[in-house]
Design an enzyme around this catalytic site. Structure first.
Site, short mmCIF file in Angstrom:
data_model
loop_
_atom_site.label_atom_id
_atom_site.label_comp_id
_atom_site.label_asym_id
_atom_site.label_seq_id
_atom_site.Cartn_x
_atom_site.Cartn_y
_atom_site.Cartn_z
N CYS A 43 1.53 -1.41 0.20
CA CYS A 43 0.16 -0.18 0.06
C CYS A 43 0.80 1.42 -0.38
O CYS A 43 0.24 2.34 -0.83
CB CYS A 43 -1.15 0.06 1.37
SG CYS A 43 -2.36 1.61 1.80
N CYS A 48 -1.81 1.57 -2.88
CA CYS A 48 -2.39 2.85 -3.25
C CYS A 48 -2.11 4.15 -2.97
O CYS A 48 -2.36 5.15 -3.28
CB CYS A 48 -3.25 2.59 -1.37
SG CYS A 48 -3.24 1.06 -1.30
N LYS A 51 0.04 5.07 -5.83
CA LYS A 51 -0.44 5.58 -7.07
C LYS A 51 -2.19 6.60 -6.76
O LYS A 51 -1.84 7.29 -8.00
CB LYS A 51 -1.04 4.31 -7.03
CG LYS A 51 -2.63 3.78 -7.53
CD LYS A 51 -4.27 4.26 -8.22
CE LYS A 51 -4.73 3.95 -6.43
NZ LYS A 51 -5.35 2.47 -6.20
N TYR A 179 -9.09 -3.20 -11.47
CA TYR A 179 -8.74 -2.03 -10.96
C TYR A 179 -7.09 -1.23 -11.23
O TYR A 179 -7.10 0.16 -11.64
CB TYR A 179 -9.85 -1.82 -9.74
CG TYR A 179 -8.70 -1.90 -8.94
CD1 TYR A 179 -7.47 -0.61 -8.05
CD2 TYR A 179 -8.53 -2.88 -8.23
CE1 TYR A 179 -6.59 -1.68 -6.88
CE2 TYR A 179 -7.78 -3.27 -7.39
CZ TYR A 179 -6.89 -2.66 -6.33
OH TYR A 179 -5.94 -3.22 -5.57
N GLU A 183 -7.21 2.11 -13.71
CA GLU A 183 -5.81 3.22 -12.71
C GLU A 183 -4.45 3.93 -13.67
O GLU A 183 -4.96 5.04 -13.66
CB GLU A 183 -5.33 2.64 -11.71
CG GLU A 183 -6.91 3.04 -10.62
CD GLU A 183 -7.26 2.87 -8.65
OE1 GLU A 183 -8.13 2.57 -8.55
OE2 GLU A 183 -6.33 2.30 -8.55
N HIS A 438 -27.74 20.96 -1.28
CA HIS A 438 -27.40 21.28 -2.43
C HIS A 438 -26.66 22.65 -3.28
O HIS A 438 -26.51 23.62 -2.14
CB HIS A 438 -29.30 22.14 -2.36
CG HIS A 438 -29.01 22.46 -4.47
ND1 HIS A 438 -29.64 22.19 -5.49
CD2 HIS A 438 -29.77 24.16 -5.20
CE1 HIS A 438 -29.51 22.82 -6.72
NE2 HIS A 438 -29.61 23.89 -5.77
N GLU A 443 -26.49 15.08 -3.91
CA GLU A 443 -27.39 14.90 -3.82
C GLU A 443 -28.60 14.12 -4.15
O GLU A 443 -29.91 14.02 -3.60
CB GLU A 443 -28.28 16.43 -3.94
CG GLU A 443 -28.12 17.35 -4.83
CD GLU A 443 -28.56 18.55 -4.73
OE1 GLU A 443 -29.97 19.24 -4.85
OE2 GLU A 443 -28.11 19.58 -5.46
#
Ligand SMILES: Cc1cc2nc3c(=O)[nH]c(=O)nc-3n(C[C@H](O)[C@H](O)[C@H](O)COP(=O)(O)OP(=O)(O)OC[C@H]3O[C@@H](n4cnc5c(N)ncnc54)[C@H](O)[C@@H]3O)c2cc1C
Length: 461
Positions: A43, A48, A51, A179, A183, A438, A443
């Site tokens: 990681c 992670c 990356k 993934y 990525e 908003h 939302e």
């Protein structure tokens, strides 16, 4: 004299191993951690964190492109890959030092060496030293797996090498549809490389919701990434600094780099597991463990990617923590692997939690789908051709929200918060009762009133 040299020997100083070592030491255990490469593991060192730094860097190109519609004139921007890589490496070195310091502060001892089993209670270090341990935790992680050998496989890089390229490739071919492949495709494309993805399946992101797969593919193609599905790489030829990649459909592609990101395998090879009697799970090739992360040998546990359950950092950390609580804290904690949120840091981002529509329809007799795609507000002025996808999968019988799937800016950040609601078994009525914030994209998650699809399975006669 103590019966064993240490109470706990941890093999692997990655996300899971480090957490387990620190918590166990906190309970007063004498802990030794062996790390053969760099503290922090995949990681921190080549997963992670580096990356995400590259993702953030490449995303700036989008910001620059989008700026004109908001009135900004930005002189032609230039990008220097070696600067980014050097800065990224500096940050990784800082984190590695922090990991080392935190483990040492906890009272655990780090040995910078490979460790393998001699038997269930004894480990051999690369120095030849033997250390005996009451408990052993295997936290050796995983490694890239290039699949079956094809001619020229020696020219192919994995994500490990992609983090250290001396220059940005003008053209890159990436085989894989998961993934990591996506990525890196978006990272390179963001910096201006010409990117082709090769994937053997029908569509990228196998295992994700079908609407997400279709949407991400279309968005990546709009960004100029070529995605070829239904074919594989059959060989790679080298010509000096360039390569020709041959495909199973008979075509070939020229590039400066060829990368495979087609899967990872658990690091179980040459660990001496057979000497210790530790069984492998035949279904996934990882160490077989029970719900408490205990292996087939009572004093040996395994956590994280080496068990090949859910290969994600927070999962490895939680499993490591739970192991230490159970064994040294005498607090039984069993990890609940349901509703793990996950992200793909593609551009646009993907954030998902819970059931896909396909999984829900297989398990529940009444499934309602709430789905919307819309142009995000920023695109109205930037002129970028992009759409956001939001989808809720709801159990029509109980009203419980089973899954949430988002593709769009900040999807990962949004899904982290939605995951709390899904984990708490929130209903669609709870979502509806929540005020919208908003103006945001998120939302939409609380304003979708009417199901876009309703799937009701007739009860068997
Ligand atoms: C490119 C990439 C991107 C990723 N992105 C994400 C992400 O965005 N989010 C996410 O959650 N996860 C991500 N992951 C997955 C994540 O990195 C892993 O799930 C996580 O690191 C697993 O932790 P671990 O403790 O099981 O193993 P690791 O972190 O892999 O640590 C294992 C350690 O054991 C050491 N070791 C192995 N064998 C021995 C031995 N015999 N003796 C001594 N030391 C040994 C290794 O050197 C390594 O340091 C990514 C992975 C990759 C490759």
């Amino acid at each position: 004299m103590a019966e064993f040299d240490v109470d706990l020997f941890v093999i692997g100083g990655g996300s899971g191993g480090v957490r387990a070592a620190r918590i166990a030491a906190g309970y007063g255990a004498r802990v030794m951690v062996a790390e053969e490469y760099r503290m922090g593991g995949t990681c921190v060192i080549r997963g992670c964190v580096p990356k995400k730094l590259l993702v953030l860097g490449s995303h700036i190109r989008h910001e620059i492109d989008d700026a004109a519609g908001f009135g900004w004139t930005i002189p032609s921007a230039t990008f220097d890959w070696p600067t980014l890589i050097a800065n990224k490496d500096k940050e990784i070195a800082r984190l590695e030092a922090a990991y080392t310091a935190n483990v040492e502060k906890s009272g655990a001892r780090i040995v910078k060496t490979r460790a393998v089993f001699e038997d269930a209670h004894r480990l051999r270090l690369a120095t030849g030293e033997i250390v005996s341990a009451r408990y052993v935790l295997v936290a050796t992680g995983g490694a890239p797996n290039h699949g079956v050998d094809v001619p020229g496989i020696e020219h192919v890089i994995s994500s490990n090498e992609a983090f250290h390229l001396s220059e940005l490739p003008k053209r890159i071919v990436i085989q894989g549809g998961g993934y990591i492949a996506l990525e890196f495709a978006c990272i390179f494309a963001g910096f201006g490389s010409d990117v082709t993805i090769i994937y053997r399946g029908e569509n990228i992101l196998r295992g994700f919701d079908d609407d997400v797969r279709i949407h991400v593919r279309s968005e990546m193609e709009k960004e100029g990434i070529t995605i070829l599905t239904g074919c594989t790489v059959t060989g790679v030829d080298r010509h000096g600094e360039a390569f020709t990649t041959h495909l199973s459909n008979g075509s070939s592609i020229a590039s400066e780099k060829v990368m495979f990101a087609i899967g990872r395998h658990p690091n179980v090879a040459n660990l001496g597991l057979e000497k210790a009697g530790v069984a492998i799970n035949p279904k996934n090739g990882g160490i077989a463990v029970d719900g408490w992360s205990r292996s087939s040998v009572p004093n040996i546990y395994a956590i994280g990617d080496v068990t090949h359950r859910h290969n994600l950092t927070p999962v490895a950390i939680r499993e490591g923590h739970a192991f230490a609580d159970n064994v040294f804290g005498k607090r039984p904690v069993r990890v609940d692997h349901s509703d793990i949120p996950t992200a793909v840091f593609s551009q646009p981002e993907v954030g998902v939690v819970g059931f896909t529509e396909t999984q829900a329809r297989a398990e529940f007799s009444h499934v309602d789908i709430y789905k919307t795609t819309f142009r995000p507000m920023k695109a109205t002025l930037s002129g970028r051709d992009t759409k956001v996808l939001m989808k809720l999968v709801v159990d029509g019988s109980t009203d419980r929200v089973l899954g949430c799937h988002i593709v769009g800016d900040y999807a990962a950040e949004t899904i982290q918060a939605v995951a709390i609601a899904v984990k708490m078994k929130a209903t669609k009525a709870d979502f509806d009762a929540t005020f919208a914030l908003h103006p945001t994209s998120a939302e939409e998650l609380v304003t979708m009133r009417i199901p876009t699809e309703r799937h009701v399975r007739e009860a068997a006669e």
